[in-house]
Structure formats: C-alpha cells, structure tokens
Motif scaffolding. Structure first.
Motif, short mmCIF file in Angstrom:
data_model
loop_
_atom_site.label_atom_id
_atom_site.label_comp_id
_atom_site.label_asym_id
_atom_site.label_seq_id
_atom_site.Cartn_x
_atom_site.Cartn_y
_atom_site.Cartn_z
N GLU A 3 7.79 -5.30 -4.76
CA GLU A 3 6.77 -3.66 -4.23
C GLU A 3 5.79 -3.93 -4.90
N LYS A 4 4.23 -3.41 -4.89
CA LYS A 4 3.69 -3.04 -6.21
C LYS A 4 4.10 -1.87 -6.83
N THR A 5 3.90 -1.63 -7.99
CA THR A 5 4.58 -0.12 -8.31
C THR A 5 2.72 0.96 -9.10
N TYR A 6 2.45 2.10 -8.85
CA TYR A 6 1.91 2.52 -9.22
C TYR A 6 2.24 3.99 -9.82
N LYS A 7 1.28 4.68 -10.06
CA LYS A 7 2.11 5.65 -10.99
C LYS A 7 2.02 6.71 -10.31
N PRO A 12 -1.95 4.27 -3.08
CA PRO A 12 -3.69 4.59 -1.90
C PRO A 12 -2.94 4.11 -0.43
N ASP A 13 -3.77 4.56 0.16
CA ASP A 13 -3.54 4.87 1.76
C ASP A 13 -3.49 2.71 2.22
N LEU A 14 -2.22 2.31 2.70
CA LEU A 14 -2.52 1.01 3.14
C LEU A 14 -2.67 0.96 4.20
#
Lengths: 369, 253
Positions: A3-7, A12-14
């Motif tokens: 799973e990509k990690t985001y701050k 984002p809206d996927l």
C-alpha cells in the motif's frame, strides 16, 4: 500487496476498483452476480425472446390491417384482425359526430394542447399571452364542439361518443375537480365551524357512494335537486358528478399534503405578518400541492378511466363503441383486438399523465440541484 | 467590544402581570418586563422554563390569557389589524430556521415585503440583496434553502426578518440547531445587528454572547422570571440559588 503511503491529509481521491461502476459493473452486479442469478438471466432472456417474437408476429407481422369482415381477415392471415378498428376508426374517435363537422373536434383537440401548455409548463416562453388563450379556451371549445353559434351547425350531445367523449369528460372533470378539491381541503382545515362541517359532509358523502350510483342520479334524478327551470344536458350532469366525486378524493389527498407541512412554516409566515390568504397562496398550497402530486395524478388517472362507466347510462364511450362494433355480425368475435385497441388508448393517455407528474415532481424538488 | 449605545428611555415592549396556560398547565406566571428601545435582552433558563413561550407571546404566536402586553404602544389583543401591524414591526428568528423550502433565498426575503408591506418588487429585491450582503451570503440569493448549510440558512432567516424593517427582533434559540462550527457565524451576524442599535430579545444558551452583547440577562425557571440583572452582576454574583445552580451547570462542563 504494498500500500502506498501518503502524508496525513494528502490522501488522494482514487478511482473505484475495476468492474464496480459503468455498464460492465452494472451488468455484473445486477445480472450475473452469482451462478443462480446468471441462470435466471439466461432463462429470462430466452423466454422474453419467444414472448416478444409471438407478440410481434400476432400484432404486426401476421396481422391484417384492412378487410371486409372477420372471415375475410382470416383468409388473408391468422394474426390480429385490425380491420375492425381501421374500418370503424371514425366512430372510435368521434362517436356519431357528423362526418362533415369532425374538423371541429380536430381543431378543439389540437388547440387544447396550446391551452394546456402554459398551465403545465411554467417556463414556457410568452406564457402570459398563452394564459389568456387558456382562459378563453373553454368558451372556444364549447362553441366549436356544440355549435349553434356563428353559423356552426348545432350538434346534439347524444351524437358524442368514442375517445372524444372520454377526453371531454376526463378533461372537464380533471380541470374542474382540482380547484374544487383544493377549496374542500382548505374548508376541511378551516377554523370556521360551518365551512368545516359542510366540507366534511360533502367529502364523506361523495367518497362513501359508488360512482356508478352518482351517474344514475345524474341521469335520472339530478333535476329534482336543481332549481326549477334549469335543465342541463346529460353530458353536463355527468361532468358535474365526475367533478364532485374526484374533488372529494383530491381534497383528502391535498389535506394529507397540508398536514405534512411543518408547523414552523406557518409560524414563520405569521411572524412576517402574512394573513390567511397570503399564507394559503404562498406557503401552504405550493408545498401541499407539491407533496400531493402523486396522489392527485393518481386520482386523475382513476377519474379518466372511470369515464368508461358512462356506458351504463347510455353514453357511447370507446368501450360502448367497441361493443357496438362487436355486435355487428361482420366483426363478431374480435373482442381481443377491439379491447386491446381501447386499452392502448387509455394506456397512452394515463402513461402521459404519469410521466408528466414525475417530471413535475422532479422539477419542484428544490433540495438538490 | 464596543457597541454603540444609542438607547433611549422609550419603552417599546411593556409586559404587565402576564399569565399564560397551556390547558391546565400554568406556563408563564406573573411576568412583568419592560424593554427600552435599543435594549438587548438575553433570556436563559432550563428547558421547559417558558422562555420560548414568553418571546412567542410578544408577537402573539402564543396567546396569553391574563395581563397586558403592549408593543410599540399597541396592545396585543385578538384584533387582527393590531396583530398584523405588530407582526410587521417585530421580526422573529426560529431555532429551526423555518425558511420556505419551495422559494429561493431571494424570494424568501422578498415575499413578505412585497405582499405585506406592498413594496414594489424591484425595491424589495434591492433591499433583500443589501441585507443578504450584510449577513454575507449575497452569492446564495438564487439557491434554495435546502442547498445551504445550517449556518447559512439561519443567516438567511435573519435577513428575511430584517427585510420587513422591524423595530424589534426576537431570537428563539437561534444557534441550538447548528453544528458547533456554524454557531459563530450566526452569533457574529447577531452581534453586528446589535451594533446597529436594534432592540433584541434573545433566548439562548450562548453565555459568551450574553456577556458580550446583552444589556440585561434574565433567568427564567418554571414560568417565572427568577432574576434579571446586567451581565456583569448576573454572571459574577447571582443572587438566587436557582440561578447559581443553573450557571454552575452550564458554565462548568
């Protein structure tokens, strides 16, 4: 799966997972969600294919559209014998209205759409001018249909029949019963005891009596109740009865709408200093009528179909014309074709009313736009 | 916080020994209250204490059975003429906004001025836009109430009342139905209104608003006015035990 990690705050809206949206997603979810569902879908499609094939064959491909009689029809093909309709279509539409004068009915019918347009579509251009025409239209239609003025031949109402009679009864009943129903609904909610009691009595009486009884009263007894010297034609008497009958139902439907309006609406109107009629016109009725649209149209459709009951007092509505046609030895036994044709006419009219009501509801829905 | 004090000693609301019953239930007991022009009064108290009923009596949404209520020198009676005169002078803002959902924001604001005050449509619309600008939502004028947030709806309701150019404004728990983040925008609007010198009676639990704006705070319980004082004394040294209990309950949580 990584799973990509985001701050935090930057997710984002996927797009949704594939196969859950769009045509493909819909088909998968609704038609082929499981093995049994898929089987049912396939069986239904096969059944529908045979059914539609048969229907189209009987109605169109194998049908006979013109012939001398039923026997002549059968010699040509074994589908529907529409000749009973095409040979008598004039009667189905105009009853026994003289053939040379039928253009008057055509004009009345076509101009009716112009008269209704500004009432049904508030956004229509030049609405104000069209409304003047709507106001003038009843007189115009009356003179044109009945004749006797401006050199037009006077036509006896006993010659009226067919779809024209249905439309006259239905439209007059609908147009008159809506305002009467509104008044009765307001009367039933009134603080004035006399007004309220009278409204309740009227509504309960009209709802408590079968329509057919009222029609018999109209055909035989109504003249006793009217002031001496008045003599309405049977057509007017029947329209009065239809109006009263459906006004009682409409009054109850609208009363439901009025009661659904939150009390705060009246308090706000009161606090702004509005009087009873201002409140009724600007606050109560617009909201109550909007809520009641499905019920009102339901009543209208009922009224429209109930016009076929006039056959019991000797008026020849489409069903009466159909029976007359079937009684003819040439067409004996073609009841399926005859009644299907009449049914189609009623279905088209009622379906149009139903779609209009849906459109109107949607238009008046101010919550989301 | 400086609020210009152009108060005069002219009494605009005079309530004398007023009683009200709901059936057998005595909701308002011997209420006497005078409100001067430009005065801002906050009414607080536990629920069921009759504070909403009291302000609803002032524009006769509720009918009192005994005593007198005089608004702008007109006594409130069953006389419809008097009533309509008073109602167009007294604006009211409700807890549940009560905007007309079938009319646009602008139509909500112009309906009563056009039909009750007989203002020409164009003038009414100009006035409405001016007031919608004052409550900071002119851009929503053509939307329907259902498309606005609660705070925006309540500000429209305030503008709608102001469009009648009232002399007195009644607020019945104007922020109780709002999400916390929207309370401030409505209170700010009310504070700005107070700055213009409007006579206001506000039923609310927003004690910050009372401290900032009120000339006088009233505490009601069980249908009686228990205590009335200026905000400083009201909050710092309440005299009545019930007031003390109420304040301790709403201030310390």
């Amino acid at each position: 799966m990584s799973e990509k990690t985001y701050k935090p705050g930057n997710y984002p809206d996927l797009p949704p997972p594939p196969g859950t949206v769009g045509v493909y997603g819909w088909i998968r979810q609704n038609l082929f969600s499981s093995i049994s569902n898929s089987l049912l879908t396939i069986i239904s499609v096969v059944l529908l294919y045979y059914l539609i094939n048969g229907i189209i064959g009987w109605f169109f491909l194998d049908a006979v559209f013109d012939a001398e009689s039923k026997i002549a029809c059968r010699k040509i093909n074994d589908g529907a014998c529409w000749a009973v309709i095409t040979r008598r279509v004039g009667q189905f539409v105009y009853g026994f209205y003289p053939e040379a004068e039928r253009w008057r009915i055509d004009i009345t019918f076509l101009t009716m759409f112009i008269a209704f347009a500004p009432l049904l579509y508030p956004d229509i251009p030049k609405r104000k001018w069209l409304l003047y025409f709507s106001l003038f239209y009843p007189f115009f239609a009356f003179v044109l249909i009945m004749g006797g003025y401006f050199g037009l031949q006077k036509i006896e109402y006993s010659l009226f029949g067919g779809f024209m009679l249905t439309v006259i009864l239905g439209v007059c009943g609908i147009v008159c019963s809506l305002p009467l129903g509104i008044l009765l609904a307001l009367g039933r909610q009134s603080n004035l005891t006399v007004v309220r009691t009278l409204s309740v009595c009227f509504i309960e009486f009209m709802r408590g009596v079968p329509l057919i009884t009222l029609l018999f009263v109209a055909s035989s007894m109504l003249n006793y109740f009217l002031p001496p010297g008045t003599n309405f034609s049977i057509l007017v008497r029947v329209i009065i009865m239809f109006t009263f009958f459906s006004a009682a139902y409409i009054a109850e439907v609208i009363r439901g709408g009025i009661q659904a309006i939150p009390k705060g609406q009246y308090e706000a109107a009161d606090a702004l200093g509005m009087n009873y009629w201002q409140k009724t016109r600007f606050i109560t009725l617009p909201q109550a009528l909007k809520i009641s649209i499905p019920g009102i149209v339901n009543t209208f459709i009922g009224l429209y179909k109930d016009t076929t009951l006039v056959v019991v007092i000797g008026l020849l509505d489409p069903l009466g014309i159909g029976r007359a046609a079937l009684a003819d030895t040439k067409w004996n036994g073609l009841s399926t074709e005859t009644y299907l044709f009449v049914a189609l006419f009623f279905f088209v009219s009622c379906f149009a009313m139903s779609r209009y009501s849906l459109w109107l509801e949607n238009k008046l829905n101010t919550d989301k736009k | 916080m400086v609020i210009n004090n152009n108060k005069s000693s002219k009494t605009v609301i005079q309530i004398k020994e007023m009683h009200k019953w709901f059936g057998n239930f005595h909701v308002l007991k011997n209420i006497s209250l005078g409100v001067n022009q430009g005065e801002r009064i906050v009414i607080c108290g536990p629920s069921g204490s009759g504070k909403s009923t009291l302000i609803r009596c002032i524009n006769r949404l509720e009918v009192h059975q005994q005593g007198d209520i005089i608004v702008n020198n007109v006594e409130l009676t069953g006389d419809l003429k008097n009533l309509e005169a008073i109602r167009s002078d007294v604006g009211m803002v409700f807890q549940s906004f009560n905007l007309f959902p079938h009319l646009t924001v602008l139509e909500n604001c112009t309906l009563a001025p056009i039909w009750v005050k007989k203002l020409p449509k164009k003038e009414a619309e100009e006035l409405a836009m001016e007031l919608l600008t004052r409550v900071k939502i002119p851009e929503q004028a053509l939307k329907y109430p259902g498309q606005l947030s609660g705070g925006q709806q309540q500000r429209v309701a305030i503008a709608r009342s102001l469009c009648m150019q009232p002399k007195i404004m009644l607020f019945d728990e104007p922020t109780s139905a709002l999400d916390p983040e929207m309370i401030k925008e409505v209170l700010d609007t009310m504070i700005e209104l107070a700055e213009t010198g409007m006579t206001m009676i506000v039923v609310t639990h927003e004690m910050g608003f009372a401290k900032k704006v009120a000339d006088s705070v009233i505490f009601m319980d069980e249908g009686e006015i228990i205590e009335q004082n200026d905000p400083k004394n009201f909050f710092n040294n309440p005299k009545n035990d019930r007031t003390k209990l109420f304040l301790s309950q709403i201030l310390n949580h």
